[in-house]
Write a protein that holds these residues in place. Structure first.
Motif, short mmCIF file in Angstrom:
data_model
loop_
_atom_site.label_atom_id
_atom_site.label_comp_id
_atom_site.label_asym_id
_atom_site.label_seq_id
_atom_site.Cartn_x
_atom_site.Cartn_y
_atom_site.Cartn_z
N VAL A 1 49.27 29.24 47.15
CA VAL A 1 49.48 30.62 46.70
C VAL A 1 48.14 31.34 46.68
O VAL A 1 47.21 30.90 46.01
N ILE A 2 48.05 32.41 47.44
CA ILE A 2 46.78 33.14 47.57
C ILE A 2 46.61 34.15 46.44
O ILE A 2 47.49 34.97 46.18
N LYS A 3 45.48 34.04 45.76
CA LYS A 3 45.08 35.02 44.73
C LYS A 3 43.82 35.73 45.23
O LYS A 3 42.91 35.08 45.76
N THR A 4 43.75 37.04 45.04
CA THR A 4 42.64 37.82 45.58
C THR A 4 41.73 38.34 44.48
O THR A 4 42.20 38.95 43.51
N ARG A 5 40.42 38.12 44.65
CA ARG A 5 39.45 38.67 43.69
C ARG A 5 39.33 40.18 43.88
O ARG A 5 39.35 40.67 45.02
#
Length: 300
Positions: A200-204
């Protein structure tokens, strides 16, 4: 809940060729694939239904059995009907299905193999192999990496071991989207296929840029003189430079659109670049500047 007819699931007729069935499957599989429909349980069920129909209808023997018996050909509820028909067809027909499966291995399809026939007769049967558990992990990436795409080597705890996985981050991936690695998840307890690995990609957050769907929003600062008189402003986004002409009287908060310069998502859809103007008010004026502003004020 009763299953839908396999031909209906794929939108083909009983006379359709194998090529036509494959074409219909490819179209539906792309539509319902979990990677394109993250967190959509209905799409995932539709994908499984389409895959099951395709596997039956592209196998010559399984398709023949399905055309004769329907769904009952592949579950225990239809075993009595199949055995009754087989008894009418003679001893060879009764056991032929089991012998035909030997090249595929027991449980490979059709009647499920010679051993399964007798297991059903005893009222028992081997436990059907089940898929292993899906494993899900979060991966936080920089805003720019999510927009442009990149490769990341990550180390994850999997099946009691630390394993390094090369994760290819596709350009344009959205926050919360998942990358699926089929067969890289938890092991099956009874010989079934391994589960899937889901990243699951989380973006800063970015200090200047924001993303709304496929649009990029950039804030550009200009001085009050340029805002009042108009002028040209240079905007830098991902090492790309754009020049904007500010009309006289530009107000703080106004947005200018540069078409087709936003984010291109995983489906190939590209958004726009929206430049939001922020007019800076000077805080440290010289005496001469103050005097000039007073003279300007008097003319208003």
């Amino acid at each position: 809940m009763s299953k839908r007819d396999y031909y209906e699931v794929l939108g083909v007729s009983k006379s359709s060729s194998k090529k036509e069935i494959k074409k219909a499957y490819k179209k539906l599989a792309m539509k319902y694939h979990p990677d394109k429909n993250p967190d959509d349980a209905r799409a995932e069920e539709s994908f499984k239904e389409v895959k099951e129909a395709y596997e039956i209808l592209t196998n010559v023997e399984k398709r023949q059995e399905y055309d004769r018996f329907g769904h009952a050909a592949f579950d225990n509820s239809g075993s009595g009907q199949r055995q009754q028909h087989s008894a009418q067809g003679g001893f060879e027909d009764m056991f032929g299905g089991g012998f035909r499966q030997q090249n595929q291995g027991f449980g490979g399809g059709g009647f499920g193999g010679f051993e399964d026939i007798f297991s059903q007769a005893r009222g028992g049967g081997r436990a059907r192999p089940r898929k292993g558990q899906d494993l899900e992990f979060n991966l936080t990436v920089d805003f720019v990496d999510a927009v442009k795409g990149t490769d990341k080597i990550v180390e994850l705890p999997m099946n009691g071991q630390q394993k390094k996985i090369n994760v290819k981050i596709p350009a344009g991936i959205k926050d919360g989207e998942k990358i699926r690695f089929s067969g890289k998840g938890g092991l099956s307890a009874n010989g079934g296929p391994a589960g899937d690995l889901l990243i699951v990609i989380k973006t800063r957050p970015h200090p200047v840029l924001k993303r709304e769907e496929n649009n990029l929003i950039c804030t550009s600062h200009i001085d009050m003189v340029t805002a009042a008189l108009g002028g040209e402003v240079e905007v830098n986004v991902f090492d790309n430079k754009f020049k904007l002409k500010m009309p006289a009287g530009t107000q703080s908060g106004r947005k200018f659109k540069i078409s087709g310069r936003g984010v291109t998502d995983r489906k190939g859809v590209t958004g726009d670049l929206l430049v939001s103007i922020h007019v800076d008010t000077p805080t440290q004026l010289t005496d001469q500047q103050k005097e000039l502003l007073e003279q300007f004020k008097a003319t208003l």
